[in-house]
Design a protein around this motif. Sequence first.
Motif, PDB file in Angstrom:
ATOM      1  N   HIS A  23     105.155 106.740  65.139  1.00  0.00           N
ATOM      2  CA  HIS A  23     106.169 107.903  65.119  1.00  0.00           C
ATOM      3  C   HIS A  23     107.033 107.652  66.181  1.00  0.00           C
ATOM      4  O   HIS A  23     108.446 107.979  65.834  1.00  0.00           O
ATOM      5  CB  HIS A  23     105.404 109.228  65.250  1.00  0.00           C
ATOM      6  N   HIS A  61     103.358 101.977  57.495  1.00  0.00           N
ATOM      7  CA  HIS A  61     102.646 103.162  57.909  1.00  0.00           C
ATOM      8  C   HIS A  61     102.352 103.948  57.020  1.00  0.00           C
ATOM      9  O   HIS A  61     101.254 104.566  56.944  1.00  0.00           O
ATOM     10  CB  HIS A  61     103.887 103.373  58.930  1.00  0.00           C
ATOM     11  N   GLU A  65      98.726 105.278  55.847  1.00  0.00           N
ATOM     12  CA  GLU A  65      98.450 106.953  55.588  1.00  0.00           C
ATOM     13  C   GLU A  65      98.134 107.173  54.164  1.00  0.00           C
ATOM     14  O   GLU A  65      96.893 107.812  53.854  1.00  0.00           O
ATOM     15  CB  GLU A  65      99.525 107.643  56.217  1.00  0.00           C
ATOM     16  N   GLU A 140     103.342 115.987  60.130  1.00  0.00           N
ATOM     17  CA  GLU A 140     102.212 115.378  60.318  1.00  0.00           C
ATOM     18  C   GLU A 140     101.440 115.498  61.841  1.00  0.00           C
ATOM     19  O   GLU A 140     100.154 115.963  61.776  1.00  0.00           O
ATOM     20  CB  GLU A 140     102.414 113.778  60.323  1.00  0.00           C
TER      21      GLU A 140
HETATM   22 FE   LIG Z   1     102.640 109.040  59.996  1.00  0.00          FE
END
Ligand SMILES: [Fe+2]
Length: 219
Positions: A23, A61, A65, A140
């Motif tokens: 992130h 990513h 997820e 998130e």
């Molecule tokens: Fe993420």
Amino acid sequence: MGMETFAVQPRDTAWHTLLYAAHHAFRRDLDRLAAAAAAGKGQASHVRAGWENLKEQIRLHQELEDGWLWPRVERAVRGHRAERAVLEELRSDHARLAPLIARVDAAMGDTGAGDAGAGGDLRAAVRELSEALERHLRHEEASALPLARSVLAEAEWVALAAEARGRCEAGTPLFVPWVVDGIGPVERSRFLTALPKPLRELNRVTWEPRYRKRRLWSI
Ligand SMILES: [Fe+2]
């Protein structure tokens, strides 16, 4: 190569190194893209290469997820409406990012007659993407990741780390040097020492030199 575990607690390692650190790297790269666009350098080849890499990292990513992490969390919270709603929102966040990414792509490719206009388009497109991504990441970080942390067993974090490791070795060798690009020495060594030793060596000898040679974002 045997199944080596991460040096520190898998839950914290997987959580911080794989998810939070990525992130941070998204934000850093979008700031670089915004700076390049503001300087009218959105078409520079290293900026384009930086953007291509960023898109790939976002894709991987989200794949990790959506394809791996959230389904496991979903199974763990089955029957709990509020928790399931959090996960559903994340899915729609991801879907919302796709057209914004496409818009940046379009603005970057636009080298046509109105150059000033194209630069303006790119700035606006990057700003919109940054805002949407920031909302999503906060979302998130504030709700979904703590939820994952509380419902997944240690063994699942070990499996997530192994999964990410496999992906790094097979198809995403630039993940590690990309994450540590430009971060402070303390965070850098924390990140690198959390990796299994063979990966750390691979990074030092192969991945990082290869990443540096690409000079992503340099203008
Ligand atoms: Fe993420």
